[in-house]
Design a protein around this motif. Sequence first.
Motif, PDB file in Angstrom:
ATOM      1  N   ILE A  24       0.860  -1.182   0.000  1.00  0.00           N
ATOM      2  CA  ILE A  24       0.000   0.000   0.000  1.00  0.00           C
ATOM      3  C   ILE A  24       0.897   1.234   0.000  1.00  0.00           C
ATOM      4  O   ILE A  24       2.029   1.185   0.480  1.00  0.00           O
ATOM      5  N   THR A  25       0.390   2.313  -0.545  1.00  0.00           N
ATOM      6  CA  THR A  25       1.165   3.543  -0.681  1.00  0.00           C
ATOM      7  C   THR A  25       0.594   4.612   0.241  1.00  0.00           C
ATOM      8  O   THR A  25      -0.583   4.967   0.135  1.00  0.00           O
ATOM      9  N   TYR A  26       1.432   5.116   1.120  1.00  0.00           N
ATOM     10  CA  TYR A  26       1.037   6.167   2.065  1.00  0.00           C
ATOM     11  C   TYR A  26       0.683   7.442   1.318  1.00  0.00           C
ATOM     12  O   TYR A  26       1.397   7.863   0.412  1.00  0.00           O
ATOM     13  N   LEU A  27      -0.439   8.072   1.714  1.00  0.00           N
ATOM     14  CA  LEU A  27      -0.822   9.370   1.145  1.00  0.00           C
ATOM     15  C   LEU A  27      -0.823  10.471   2.193  1.00  0.00           C
ATOM     16  O   LEU A  27      -0.172  11.490   2.023  1.00  0.00           O
ATOM     17  N   LYS A  28      -1.586  10.261   3.288  1.00  0.00           N
ATOM     18  CA  LYS A  28      -1.654  11.305   4.308  1.00  0.00           C
ATOM     19  C   LYS A  28      -2.265  10.750   5.594  1.00  0.00           C
ATOM     20  O   LYS A  28      -2.836   9.667   5.605  1.00  0.00           O
ATOM     21  N   ILE A  29      -2.140  11.543   6.645  1.00  0.00           N
ATOM     22  CA  ILE A  29      -2.802  11.234   7.914  1.00  0.00           C
ATOM     23  C   ILE A  29      -4.133  11.968   7.905  1.00  0.00           C
ATOM     24  O   ILE A  29      -4.179  13.177   7.691  1.00  0.00           O
ATOM     25  N   VAL A  30      -5.205  11.227   8.142  1.00  0.00           N
ATOM     26  CA  VAL A  30      -6.540  11.812   8.178  1.00  0.00           C
ATOM     27  C   VAL A  30      -6.828  12.357   9.566  1.00  0.00           C
ATOM     28  O   VAL A  30      -7.413  13.426   9.731  1.00  0.00           O
ATOM     29  N   LYS A  31      -6.393  11.631  10.579  1.00  0.00           N
ATOM     30  CA  LYS A  31      -6.675  11.990  11.976  1.00  0.00           C
ATOM     31  C   LYS A  31      -5.622  11.327  12.850  1.00  0.00           C
ATOM     32  O   LYS A  31      -5.134  10.250  12.538  1.00  0.00           O
ATOM     33  N   GLY A  32      -5.294  11.981  13.965  1.00  0.00           N
ATOM     34  CA  GLY A  32      -4.320  11.402  14.874  1.00  0.00           C
ATOM     35  C   GLY A  32      -4.643  11.670  16.328  1.00  0.00           C
ATOM     36  O   GLY A  32      -5.242  12.701  16.664  1.00  0.00           O
ATOM     37  N   GLU A  33      -4.280  10.707  17.171  1.00  0.00           N
ATOM     38  CA  GLU A  33      -4.406  10.851  18.619  1.00  0.00           C
ATOM     39  C   GLU A  33      -3.139  10.278  19.235  1.00  0.00           C
ATOM     40  O   GLU A  33      -2.458   9.457  18.630  1.00  0.00           O
ATOM     41  N   LYS A  34      -2.861  10.733  20.473  1.00  0.00           N
ATOM     42  CA  LYS A  34      -1.709  10.176  21.171  1.00  0.00           C
ATOM     43  C   LYS A  34      -2.063   9.930  22.632  1.00  0.00           C
ATOM     44  O   LYS A  34      -2.945  10.579  23.191  1.00  0.00           O
ATOM     45  N   GLN A  35      -1.366   8.968  23.202  1.00  0.00           N
ATOM     46  CA  GLN A  35      -1.547   8.610  24.604  1.00  0.00           C
ATOM     47  C   GLN A  35      -0.164   8.544  25.234  1.00  0.00           C
ATOM     48  O   GLN A  35       0.692   7.787  24.782  1.00  0.00           O
ATOM     49  N   VAL A  36       0.038   9.355  26.265  1.00  0.00           N
ATOM     50  CA  VAL A  36       1.335   9.385  26.929  1.00  0.00           C
ATOM     51  C   VAL A  36       1.298   8.383  28.080  1.00  0.00           C
ATOM     52  O   VAL A  36       0.448   8.456  28.959  1.00  0.00           O
ATOM     53  N   VAL A  37       2.220   7.436  28.022  1.00  0.00           N
ATOM     54  CA  VAL A  37       2.400   6.448  29.095  1.00  0.00           C
ATOM     55  C   VAL A  37       3.894   6.453  29.401  1.00  0.00           C
ATOM     56  O   VAL A  37       4.439   7.516  29.609  1.00  0.00           O
ATOM     57  N   ALA A  38       4.537   5.306  29.406  1.00  0.00           N
ATOM     58  CA  ALA A  38       5.991   5.263  29.585  1.00  0.00           C
ATOM     59  C   ALA A  38       6.662   5.439  28.223  1.00  0.00           C
ATOM     60  O   ALA A  38       7.697   4.881  27.938  1.00  0.00           O
ATOM     61  N   GLY A  39       6.044   6.197  27.404  1.00  0.00           N
ATOM     62  CA  GLY A  39       6.399   6.475  26.026  1.00  0.00           C
ATOM     63  C   GLY A  39       5.153   7.107  25.439  1.00  0.00           C
ATOM     64  O   GLY A  39       4.309   7.612  26.178  1.00  0.00           O
ATOM     65  N   ILE A  40       4.988   7.015  24.135  1.00  0.00           N
ATOM     66  CA  ILE A  40       3.778   7.576  23.514  1.00  0.00           C
ATOM     67  C   ILE A  40       3.210   6.564  22.528  1.00  0.00           C
ATOM     68  O   ILE A  40       3.925   6.032  21.676  1.00  0.00           O
ATOM     69  N   TYR A  41       1.910   6.299  22.690  1.00  0.00           N
ATOM     70  CA  TYR A  41       1.168   5.531  21.695  1.00  0.00           C
ATOM     71  C   TYR A  41       0.539   6.531  20.739  1.00  0.00           C
ATOM     72  O   TYR A  41      -0.119   7.475  21.165  1.00  0.00           O
ATOM     73  N   TYR A  42       0.737   6.318  19.441  1.00  0.00           N
ATOM     74  CA  TYR A  42       0.106   7.133  18.415  1.00  0.00           C
ATOM     75  C   TYR A  42      -0.954   6.283  17.725  1.00  0.00           C
ATOM     76  O   TYR A  42      -0.652   5.188  17.252  1.00  0.00           O
ATOM     77  N   ARG A  43      -2.184   6.772  17.701  1.00  0.00           N
ATOM     78  CA  ARG A  43      -3.261   6.114  16.965  1.00  0.00           C
ATOM     79  C   ARG A  43      -3.578   7.020  15.783  1.00  0.00           C
ATOM     80  O   ARG A  43      -4.085   8.133  15.949  1.00  0.00           O
ATOM     81  N   LEU A  44      -3.239   6.531  14.595  1.00  0.00           N
ATOM     82  CA  LEU A  44      -3.343   7.346  13.392  1.00  0.00           C
ATOM     83  C   LEU A  44      -4.303   6.716  12.395  1.00  0.00           C
ATOM     84  O   LEU A  44      -4.266   5.498  12.184  1.00  0.00           O
ATOM     85  N   ILE A  45      -5.155   7.530  11.798  1.00  0.00           N
ATOM     86  CA  ILE A  45      -5.976   7.098  10.682  1.00  0.00           C
ATOM     87  C   ILE A  45      -5.233   7.569   9.432  1.00  0.00           C
ATOM     88  O   ILE A  45      -5.008   8.773   9.241  1.00  0.00           O
ATOM     89  N   ILE A  46      -4.828   6.599   8.624  1.00  0.00           N
ATOM     90  CA  ILE A  46      -3.964   6.864   7.474  1.00  0.00           C
ATOM     91  C   ILE A  46      -4.726   6.588   6.185  1.00  0.00           C
ATOM     92  O   ILE A  46      -5.412   5.569   6.069  1.00  0.00           O
ATOM     93  N   GLU A  47      -4.593   7.519   5.255  1.00  0.00           N
ATOM     94  CA  GLU A  47      -5.151   7.298   3.924  1.00  0.00           C
ATOM     95  C   GLU A  47      -4.035   6.770   3.034  1.00  0.00           C
ATOM     96  O   GLU A  47      -2.930   7.330   3.007  1.00  0.00           O
ATOM     97  N   ALA A  48      -4.338   5.676   2.326  1.00  0.00           N
ATOM     98  CA  ALA A  48      -3.337   5.051   1.463  1.00  0.00           C
ATOM     99  C   ALA A  48      -4.031   4.429   0.255  1.00  0.00           C
ATOM    100  O   ALA A  48      -5.240   4.192   0.270  1.00  0.00           O
ATOM    101  N   LYS A  49      -3.248   4.178  -0.786  1.00  0.00           N
ATOM    102  CA  LYS A  49      -3.755   3.484  -1.974  1.00  0.00           C
ATOM    103  C   LYS A  49      -3.314   2.032  -1.914  1.00  0.00           C
ATOM    104  O   LYS A  49      -2.164   1.739  -1.581  1.00  0.00           O
ATOM    105  N   ASP A  50      -4.244   1.133  -2.255  1.00  0.00           N
ATOM    106  CA  ASP A  50      -3.872  -0.274  -2.320  1.00  0.00           C
ATOM    107  C   ASP A  50      -3.344  -0.589  -3.720  1.00  0.00           C
ATOM    108  O   ASP A  50      -3.205   0.308  -4.560  1.00  0.00           O
TER     109      ASP A  50
END
Length: 121
Positions: free
Chosen positions: A64-90
């Motif tokens: 799949i080919t990365y195009l852009k991030i549609v939406k993003g969230e992060k959670q700070v713990v003993a590091g950072i979790y990133y939850r990203l909604i990514i638009e891509a072409k199959d």
Amino acid sequence: MSLKFKLLLLITISISPLFSYAETTHRKILLGDYVPIKDTSPPEIQAIAKFAVCKHNNEAKKSITYLKIVKGEKQVVAGIYYRLIIEAKDVNEMLQHYEAIVYVKAGTDSKKLVSFGLIEE
């Protein structure tokens, strides 16, 4: 006041915010919850999204080919979790949305793809 009491008071004052609620514009969230990433354009955030797509392609033997991030969230713990909604072409050039969760270890550049999946729309 004794030194022990002053120390106890200082520690209590220092850690009490960790157990409180953080106020956002429309809702209350507990510290440690996912919070929106207002701007996903910085190179560091883009690199995490591209890492997720590349890692997914390698692990799943996909292309799949990365195009852009549609939406993003992060959670700070003993590091950072990133939850990203990514638009891509199959491979058929269809636009698809994927949810990627990437963990970035605190104090390092170490990244781990936790999950990556197609969002059925």
